[in-house]
Design an enzyme around this catalytic site. Structure first.
Site, PDB file in Angstrom:
ATOM      1  N   GLY A   1       0.830  -1.194   0.000  1.00  0.00           N
ATOM      2  CA  GLY A   1       0.000   0.000   0.000  1.00  0.00           C
ATOM      3  C   GLY A   1       0.862   1.241   0.000  1.00  0.00           C
ATOM      4  O   GLY A   1       2.075   1.177   0.231  1.00  0.00           O
TER       5      GLY A   1
ATOM      6  N   ARG B   1       0.369   5.848   4.498  1.00  0.00           N
ATOM      7  CA  ARG B   1      -0.848   6.064   5.300  1.00  0.00           C
ATOM      8  C   ARG B   1      -2.086   5.378   4.720  1.00  0.00           C
ATOM      9  O   ARG B   1      -3.207   5.830   4.925  1.00  0.00           O
ATOM     10  CB  ARG B   1      -1.120   7.559   5.487  1.00  0.00           C
ATOM     11  CG  ARG B   1      -0.013   8.319   6.168  1.00  0.00           C
ATOM     12  CD  ARG B   1       0.124   7.875   7.586  1.00  0.00           C
ATOM     13  NE  ARG B   1       0.912   8.853   8.341  1.00  0.00           N
ATOM     14  CZ  ARG B   1       1.384   8.625   9.529  1.00  0.00           C
ATOM     15  NH1 ARG B   1       1.154   7.472  10.118  1.00  0.00           N
ATOM     16  NH2 ARG B   1       2.080   9.535  10.150  1.00  0.00           N
TER      17      ARG B   1
ATOM     18  N   LYS C   1      -1.856  -0.124   5.667  1.00  0.00           N
ATOM     19  CA  LYS C   1      -1.254  -1.442   5.430  1.00  0.00           C
ATOM     20  C   LYS C   1      -0.721  -2.093   6.711  1.00  0.00           C
ATOM     21  O   LYS C   1      -0.925  -3.284   6.909  1.00  0.00           O
ATOM     22  CB  LYS C   1      -0.176  -1.381   4.348  1.00  0.00           C
ATOM     23  CG  LYS C   1       0.981  -0.469   4.638  1.00  0.00           C
ATOM     24  CD  LYS C   1       1.842  -0.259   3.395  1.00  0.00           C
ATOM     25  CE  LYS C   1       2.927   0.754   3.661  1.00  0.00           C
ATOM     26  NZ  LYS C   1       2.429   2.117   3.882  1.00  0.00           N
ATOM     27  N   SER C   2      -0.082  -1.329   7.576  1.00  0.00           N
ATOM     28  CA  SER C   2       0.438  -1.919   8.819  1.00  0.00           C
ATOM     29  C   SER C   2      -0.701  -2.366   9.724  1.00  0.00           C
ATOM     30  O   SER C   2      -0.670  -3.460  10.291  1.00  0.00           O
ATOM     31  CB  SER C   2       1.328  -0.916   9.565  1.00  0.00           C
ATOM     32  OG  SER C   2       2.502  -0.665   8.840  1.00  0.00           O
TER      33      SER C   2
ATOM     34  N   HIS D   1       2.736   2.933  16.184  1.00  0.00           N
ATOM     35  CA  HIS D   1       2.775   1.503  15.860  1.00  0.00           C
ATOM     36  C   HIS D   1       2.892   0.679  17.138  1.00  0.00           C
ATOM     37  O   HIS D   1       2.198  -0.330  17.292  1.00  0.00           O
ATOM     38  CB  HIS D   1       3.951   1.197  14.926  1.00  0.00           C
ATOM     39  CG  HIS D   1       3.681   1.511  13.499  1.00  0.00           C
ATOM     40  ND1 HIS D   1       3.544   0.531  12.545  1.00  0.00           N
ATOM     41  CD2 HIS D   1       3.509   2.686  12.853  1.00  0.00           C
ATOM     42  CE1 HIS D   1       3.310   1.100  11.372  1.00  0.00           C
ATOM     43  NE2 HIS D   1       3.283   2.408  11.532  1.00  0.00           N
TER      44      HIS D   1
ATOM     45  N   ARG E   1       0.041  -2.451  19.275  1.00  0.00           N
ATOM     46  CA  ARG E   1       0.373  -3.866  19.433  1.00  0.00           C
ATOM     47  C   ARG E   1      -0.025  -4.397  20.797  1.00  0.00           C
ATOM     48  O   ARG E   1       0.182  -3.735  21.815  1.00  0.00           O
ATOM     49  CB  ARG E   1       1.878  -4.075  19.287  1.00  0.00           C
ATOM     50  CG  ARG E   1       2.353  -3.865  17.895  1.00  0.00           C
ATOM     51  CD  ARG E   1       3.855  -4.087  17.823  1.00  0.00           C
ATOM     52  NE  ARG E   1       4.383  -2.982  17.056  1.00  0.00           N
ATOM     53  CZ  ARG E   1       5.581  -2.488  17.147  1.00  0.00           C
ATOM     54  NH1 ARG E   1       6.449  -3.001  17.976  1.00  0.00           N
ATOM     55  NH2 ARG E   1       5.952  -1.475  16.412  1.00  0.00           N
TER      56      ARG E   1
END
Length: 181
Positions: free
Chosen positions: A13, A16, A19-20, A56, A60
């Site tokens: 992707g 922004r 994708k992550s 990020h 998680r």
């Protein structure tokens, strides 16, 4: 293969595009995940990058273990829980630098080719479930510099090779996932 997750999945992707986050969702049912962060570690010298890294990390689950490395061959060769590689784009930038591509060192192109070959082979051979994120750069603006075009071309080649060795490939556009394979 109904009901069984793909062992190797590539999520592509633009910047922004989500994708992550989507890659994380693909592994959300796994109790443990090894999150391989290939970008530069956050530091005080680049507050914007530090903010991105923090976002990020906050998403998680606590049971996920973060490994900051460019040794994808080693990580993919070990046994263990599923792996999320975030991302191939930052891995390639760091490896191009480590190989001496930007300073035009003797043998740099050969070292880079070997590093890419080794990662593709490790990706193909891994026994672990693995999801990798990468930027799709082929649809964007043509870089104005020789180094920018070289990076874009190398990433396009890496993405194509990893996609060819993947059971699933997703493309995110404006936050919407489209399955390519």
């Amino acid at each position: 293969m109904i009901g069984r997750p793909a062992r190797r999945t590539l999520v592509l992707g633009g910047a922004r595009s989500g994708k992550s986050r989507y890659a994380e969702e693909l592994l959300s049912r796994a109790r443990q995940v090894e999150y391989v962060a290939c970008g530069l570690p956050a530091d005080d010298g680049d507050p914007e990058w530090a903010d991105r890294v923090a976002l990020h990390q906050e998403r998680r689950p606590g049971s996920w273990r973060t490994v900051e490395t460019v040794d994808l061959v080693g990580e993919l060769g070990r046994s263990g829980p599923p792996v999320l590689v975030d991302c191939l784009s930052t891995w390639l930038a760091r490896v191009m630098d480590d190989c001496g591509v930007w300073t035009e060192e003797d043998g740099a192109d050969e070292r880079l080719a070997r590093a890419v070959d080794d990662v593709v082979a490790a990706w193909s051979a891994t026994r672990r479930r693995v999801v990798a994120v990468s930027n799709e750069v082929g649809s964007g603006v043509v870089p104005a510099t020789v180094s920018g075009r070289r990076y874009r071309d190398e990433l396009g080649i890496l993405n194509a090779r990893i996609a060819a060795a993947s059971q699933r490939v997703w493309l995110l556009t404006a936050g919407l996932p489209q399955r390519l394979r």
